[in-house]
Design a protein around this motif. Structure first.
Motif, PDB file in Angstrom:
ATOM      1  N   ASN A  86       0.822  -1.081   0.182  1.00  0.00           N
ATOM      2  CA  ASN A  86       0.004   0.267   0.209  1.00  0.00           C
ATOM      3  C   ASN A  86       0.746   1.401  -0.012  1.00  0.00           C
ATOM      4  O   ASN A  86       0.480   2.250  -0.567  1.00  0.00           O
ATOM      5  CB  ASN A  86      -1.047  -0.100   1.215  1.00  0.00           C
ATOM      6  CG  ASN A  86      -2.070  -1.094   1.160  1.00  0.00           C
ATOM      7  OD1 ASN A  86      -2.081  -1.939   0.174  1.00  0.00           O
ATOM      8  ND2 ASN A  86      -2.608  -1.361   2.455  1.00  0.00           N
ATOM      9  N   VAL A  89       2.299   1.644  -3.532  1.00  0.00           N
ATOM     10  CA  VAL A  89       1.370   2.203  -4.363  1.00  0.00           C
ATOM     11  C   VAL A  89       0.970   3.669  -4.271  1.00  0.00           C
ATOM     12  O   VAL A  89       1.253   4.484  -5.358  1.00  0.00           O
ATOM     13  CB  VAL A  89      -0.156   1.478  -4.205  1.00  0.00           C
ATOM     14  CG1 VAL A  89      -1.165   1.998  -5.045  1.00  0.00           C
ATOM     15  CG2 VAL A  89       0.108   0.008  -5.032  1.00  0.00           C
ATOM     16  N   TYR A  90       1.083   4.155  -2.944  1.00  0.00           N
ATOM     17  CA  TYR A  90       0.839   5.551  -2.654  1.00  0.00           C
ATOM     18  C   TYR A  90       1.936   6.366  -3.082  1.00  0.00           C
ATOM     19  O   TYR A  90       1.827   7.315  -3.561  1.00  0.00           O
ATOM     20  CB  TYR A  90       0.576   5.617  -1.204  1.00  0.00           C
ATOM     21  CG  TYR A  90       0.307   6.950  -0.642  1.00  0.00           C
ATOM     22  CD1 TYR A  90      -0.937   7.462  -0.927  1.00  0.00           C
ATOM     23  CD2 TYR A  90       1.540   7.765   0.099  1.00  0.00           C
ATOM     24  CE1 TYR A  90      -1.053   8.983  -0.492  1.00  0.00           C
ATOM     25  CE2 TYR A  90       1.299   8.955   0.262  1.00  0.00           C
ATOM     26  CZ  TYR A  90      -0.087   9.450   0.212  1.00  0.00           C
ATOM     27  OH  TYR A  90      -0.312  10.926   0.617  1.00  0.00           O
ATOM     28  N   GLN A  92       4.201   5.806  -5.629  1.00  0.00           N
ATOM     29  CA  GLN A  92       4.188   5.769  -6.908  1.00  0.00           C
ATOM     30  C   GLN A  92       3.223   6.786  -7.525  1.00  0.00           C
ATOM     31  O   GLN A  92       3.406   7.295  -8.424  1.00  0.00           O
ATOM     32  CB  GLN A  92       4.048   4.467  -7.647  1.00  0.00           C
ATOM     33  CG  GLN A  92       4.764   4.125  -8.642  1.00  0.00           C
ATOM     34  CD  GLN A  92       6.360   4.221  -8.570  1.00  0.00           C
ATOM     35  OE1 GLN A  92       6.934   3.434  -7.914  1.00  0.00           O
ATOM     36  NE2 GLN A  92       6.812   5.271  -9.168  1.00  0.00           N
ATOM     37  N   GLU A  93       2.104   6.857  -6.845  1.00  0.00           N
ATOM     38  CA  GLU A  93       1.115   7.923  -7.224  1.00  0.00           C
ATOM     39  C   GLU A  93       1.688   9.282  -7.063  1.00  0.00           C
ATOM     40  O   GLU A  93       1.463  10.087  -7.630  1.00  0.00           O
ATOM     41  CB  GLU A  93      -0.200   7.517  -6.703  1.00  0.00           C
ATOM     42  CG  GLU A  93      -0.807   6.145  -7.301  1.00  0.00           C
ATOM     43  CD  GLU A  93      -2.223   5.834  -6.628  1.00  0.00           C
ATOM     44  OE1 GLU A  93      -2.566   6.624  -5.462  1.00  0.00           O
ATOM     45  OE2 GLU A  93      -2.636   4.741  -6.962  1.00  0.00           O
ATOM     46  N   LYS A  94       1.986   9.313  -5.780  1.00  0.00           N
ATOM     47  CA  LYS A  94       2.492  10.824  -5.251  1.00  0.00           C
ATOM     48  C   LYS A  94       3.615  11.306  -5.976  1.00  0.00           C
ATOM     49  O   LYS A  94       3.737  12.539  -6.260  1.00  0.00           O
ATOM     50  CB  LYS A  94       2.688  10.726  -3.880  1.00  0.00           C
ATOM     51  CG  LYS A  94       2.998  12.047  -2.915  1.00  0.00           C
ATOM     52  CD  LYS A  94       2.819  11.929  -1.383  1.00  0.00           C
ATOM     53  CE  LYS A  94       3.479  13.055  -0.942  1.00  0.00           C
ATOM     54  NZ  LYS A  94       2.383  14.071  -0.475  1.00  0.00           N
ATOM     55  N   TYR A  95       4.652  10.389  -6.261  1.00  0.00           N
ATOM     56  CA  TYR A  95       5.846  10.949  -6.860  1.00  0.00           C
ATOM     57  C   TYR A  95       5.917  10.098  -8.172  1.00  0.00           C
ATOM     58  O   TYR A  95       7.002   9.047  -8.154  1.00  0.00           O
ATOM     59  CB  TYR A  95       7.162  10.546  -5.960  1.00  0.00           C
ATOM     60  CG  TYR A  95       6.916  11.340  -4.823  1.00  0.00           C
ATOM     61  CD1 TYR A  95       7.341  12.683  -4.537  1.00  0.00           C
ATOM     62  CD2 TYR A  95       6.485  10.505  -3.394  1.00  0.00           C
ATOM     63  CE1 TYR A  95       7.322  13.369  -3.459  1.00  0.00           C
ATOM     64  CE2 TYR A  95       6.293  11.449  -2.324  1.00  0.00           C
ATOM     65  CZ  TYR A  95       6.849  12.640  -2.311  1.00  0.00           C
ATOM     66  OH  TYR A  95       6.823  13.181  -0.950  1.00  0.00           O
ATOM     67  N   PRO A  96       5.057  10.019  -9.245  1.00  0.00           N
ATOM     68  CA  PRO A  96       5.185   9.358 -10.615  1.00  0.00           C
ATOM     69  C   PRO A  96       6.751   9.358 -11.210  1.00  0.00           C
ATOM     70  O   PRO A  96       7.186   8.284 -12.099  1.00  0.00           O
ATOM     71  CB  PRO A  96       4.309   9.959 -11.146  1.00  0.00           C
ATOM     72  CG  PRO A  96       3.991  11.119 -10.663  1.00  0.00           C
ATOM     73  CD  PRO A  96       4.298  11.367  -9.312  1.00  0.00           C
ATOM     74  N   THR A  99      11.577   6.190  -9.046  1.00  0.00           N
ATOM     75  CA  THR A  99      11.146   4.572  -8.832  1.00  0.00           C
ATOM     76  C   THR A  99      11.601   4.427  -7.529  1.00  0.00           C
ATOM     77  O   THR A  99      12.631   4.942  -6.832  1.00  0.00           O
ATOM     78  CB  THR A  99      12.175   3.938  -9.866  1.00  0.00           C
ATOM     79  OG1 THR A  99      13.556   4.154  -9.567  1.00  0.00           O
ATOM     80  CG2 THR A  99      11.762   4.159 -11.298  1.00  0.00           C
ATOM     81  N   ASN A 124       7.435  -4.924  -9.669  1.00  0.00           N
ATOM     82  CA  ASN A 124       7.579  -3.410  -9.798  1.00  0.00           C
ATOM     83  C   ASN A 124       8.722  -3.062  -9.158  1.00  0.00           C
ATOM     84  O   ASN A 124       8.890  -1.595  -9.301  1.00  0.00           O
ATOM     85  CB  ASN A 124       6.167  -2.977  -9.248  1.00  0.00           C
ATOM     86  CG  ASN A 124       5.155  -3.411 -10.292  1.00  0.00           C
ATOM     87  OD1 ASN A 124       5.015  -3.453 -11.644  1.00  0.00           O
ATOM     88  ND2 ASN A 124       3.990  -3.956  -9.579  1.00  0.00           N
TER      89      ASN A 124
END
Length: 192
Positions: A86, A89-90, A92-96, A99, A124
């Motif tokens: 979780n 995922v969070y 990766q969304e916040k800092y696209p 990596t 991933n």
């Protein structure tokens, strides 16, 4: 930017944590290492665990002189109990543009197959594994996995539990802590 996530309670953060994180920041392809302070679980009664923000303050003080090491409270506002997947995922969304990789001790790798969605994590994200003191090599099903990197970091036999117990016993543990952390613990009378 490549970011290594070093999860822990950091209760307290000590020089062993800094040595491992700095080694990875300097000797791997990671650009930064974020110390992700894990929040106190409301379901666990642990009297020796300091408040979330006190532990974050120690990590902040320990890392403020290192440009590649950062404190993170990212898990403080995620639903509890939280799972690593979780958080990933969070982030990766916040800092696209970033990596994210995981940093863990080799003893944690042994139980990694029990983590929630561990297959998705491996698909991933890369995992950097640092050695722990052990008489025998820890065999795991992940030994030759292409996304798992065993790092030849210095091995330090130092634990937060040892430090807390030593403070309680009135021992001088100052050399085991970053100076700013030692000053904060001493000033706040923590673990006594």
């Amino acid at each position: 930017m490549k970011v290594g996530l070093y999860f822990g309670s950091f209760n307290p953060i000590h020089i062993g944590h800094l040595v491992i994180a700095n080694h990875l920041a300097e000797h791997s392809d990671l650009d930064q290492v974020w110390f992700v302070v894990t929040p106190h679980s409301p379901f666990k009664k642990k009297r020796t665990l300091l408040d979330n923000y006190q532990r974050l303050e120690m990590v902040y003080r320990a890392t403020k002189d290192y440009t590649k090491l950062k404190p993170s409270d990212i898990e403080f506002n995620l639903p509890q109990p939280n799972y690593t997947i979780n958080t990933l995922v969070y982030l990766q969304e916040k800092y696209p543009g970033n990596t994210f990789s995981l940093i863990m001790g080799e003893d944690n790798l042994k139980g990694f197959h029990k983590w929630k969605n561990y297959e998705v994590i491996l698909e991933n994200h890369h995992i950097y594994v640092y050695p722990r003191i052990s008489k025998n090599k820890i065999e795991t099903q992940f030994d030759n996995h292409k996304k798992i990197h065993h790092i030849d970091a210095p091995i330090m036999e130092l634990s937060s539990t040892f430090i807390r117990n030593a403070i309680k016993a009135g021992k001088n543990i100052q050399p085991m802590l970053p100076q700013h952390v030692w000053e904060y613990l001493d000033e706040m009378n923590f673990y006594k």
